[in-house]
Design a protein around this motif. Sequence first.
Motif, PDB file in Angstrom:
ATOM      1  N   LYS A   1      -1.268  29.581  42.562  1.00  0.00           N
ATOM      2  CA  LYS A   1      -2.492  30.316  42.900  1.00  0.00           C
ATOM      3  C   LYS A   1      -2.646  31.547  42.001  1.00  0.00           C
ATOM      4  O   LYS A   1      -3.719  31.800  41.460  1.00  0.00           O
ATOM      5  N   ILE A   2      -1.560  32.290  41.798  1.00  0.00           N
ATOM      6  CA  ILE A   2      -1.605  33.487  40.952  1.00  0.00           C
ATOM      7  C   ILE A   2      -1.895  33.125  39.507  1.00  0.00           C
ATOM      8  O   ILE A   2      -2.681  33.790  38.829  1.00  0.00           O
TER       9      ILE A   2
ATOM     10  N   GLU B   1       0.375  23.103  40.832  1.00  0.00           N
ATOM     11  CA  GLU B   1       1.782  23.265  41.189  1.00  0.00           C
ATOM     12  C   GLU B   1       2.678  22.539  40.190  1.00  0.00           C
ATOM     13  O   GLU B   1       3.766  23.006  39.859  1.00  0.00           O
TER      14      GLU B   1
ATOM     15  N   ARG C   1       8.524  32.948  40.061  1.00  0.00           N
ATOM     16  CA  ARG C   1       9.319  32.059  40.918  1.00  0.00           C
ATOM     17  C   ARG C   1      10.702  32.628  41.232  1.00  0.00           C
ATOM     18  O   ARG C   1      11.135  32.620  42.367  1.00  0.00           O
TER      19      ARG C   1
ATOM     20  N   ALA D   1       3.455  27.035  45.393  1.00  0.00           N
ATOM     21  CA  ALA D   1       2.029  27.160  45.723  1.00  0.00           C
ATOM     22  C   ALA D   1       1.509  28.566  45.429  1.00  0.00           C
ATOM     23  O   ALA D   1       0.420  28.727  44.857  1.00  0.00           O
ATOM     24  N   GLU D   2       2.275  29.591  45.821  1.00  0.00           N
ATOM     25  CA  GLU D   2       1.853  30.969  45.558  1.00  0.00           C
ATOM     26  C   GLU D   2       1.758  31.232  44.053  1.00  0.00           C
ATOM     27  O   GLU D   2       0.807  31.852  43.579  1.00  0.00           O
ATOM     28  N   THR D   3       2.760  30.759  43.328  1.00  0.00           N
ATOM     29  CA  THR D   3       2.781  30.956  41.880  1.00  0.00           C
ATOM     30  C   THR D   3       1.592  30.252  41.230  1.00  0.00           C
ATOM     31  O   THR D   3       0.934  30.813  40.352  1.00  0.00           O
TER      32      THR D   3
ATOM     33  N   ASP E   1       7.060  26.574  58.066  1.00  0.00           N
ATOM     34  CA  ASP E   1       6.313  26.187  56.863  1.00  0.00           C
ATOM     35  C   ASP E   1       5.856  24.736  56.945  1.00  0.00           C
ATOM     36  O   ASP E   1       4.733  24.395  56.570  1.00  0.00           O
TER      37      ASP E   1
ATOM     38  N   MET F   1       8.584  33.787  44.733  1.00  0.00           N
ATOM     39  CA  MET F   1       7.389  33.132  45.270  1.00  0.00           C
ATOM     40  C   MET F   1       7.599  31.625  45.239  1.00  0.00           C
ATOM     41  O   MET F   1       8.322  31.113  44.398  1.00  0.00           O
ATOM     42  N   ASP F   2       6.953  30.943  46.167  1.00  0.00           N
ATOM     43  CA  ASP F   2       7.069  29.490  46.139  1.00  0.00           C
ATOM     44  C   ASP F   2       6.086  28.921  45.111  1.00  0.00           C
ATOM     45  O   ASP F   2       5.312  29.649  44.499  1.00  0.00           O
TER      46      ASP F   2
ATOM     47  N   GLU G   1      10.386  37.235  41.671  1.00  0.00           N
ATOM     48  CA  GLU G   1       9.519  37.607  42.784  1.00  0.00           C
ATOM     49  C   GLU G   1       9.721  36.693  43.984  1.00  0.00           C
ATOM     50  O   GLU G   1       9.175  36.930  45.049  1.00  0.00           O
TER      51      GLU G   1
END
Length: 166
Positions: free
Chosen positions: A135-136, A141, A123, A131-133, A13, A128-129, A126
Amino acid sequence: MQDEHAALDIVQDSMMKLVEKYPHKSLTELPLLFQRILQNTIRDFYRRQKSRSLWVTLFSSFMPDSNEKETGYSDIPESLPVAQDFGYKNNPGTAAEQSELIELISKALETLPPRQREAFLLRYWEEMDVAETAKIMDCSEGSVKTHCSRAAHTLAALLESKGVKR
């Protein structure tokens, strides 16, 4: 770090972040940038573990409802990993306490504002990190971190007010 796979994921990462965010930097700057990115990624990993362990510990003793097995439907708390200690099945008092706890948690989640609930579930359930959260949720951030923090504090306070101990 004890888990070799997690360590490799963190390094990968970090490398991806370096390549994505700093392609324009000179080769002499990259080692120091990578070191800083790696340190931050490690800190993020441990923060996530700490937050996740708080909620997973709270929910780890739940058993899925028999209705779920028949219908395939599960509420959020029941979809969490189940503890392997099934000895309490024959204890009606413990089963009743857990049923009440599931109900308290479900109601507490419903009281959260929609954005906090969404961030919290993405978070921590699911996994998710940030950044993913972000974006969704189509936000920054920093907003995700704020929503998650507020949701966690609100849930903890609500559950503590109902007698649930950490």
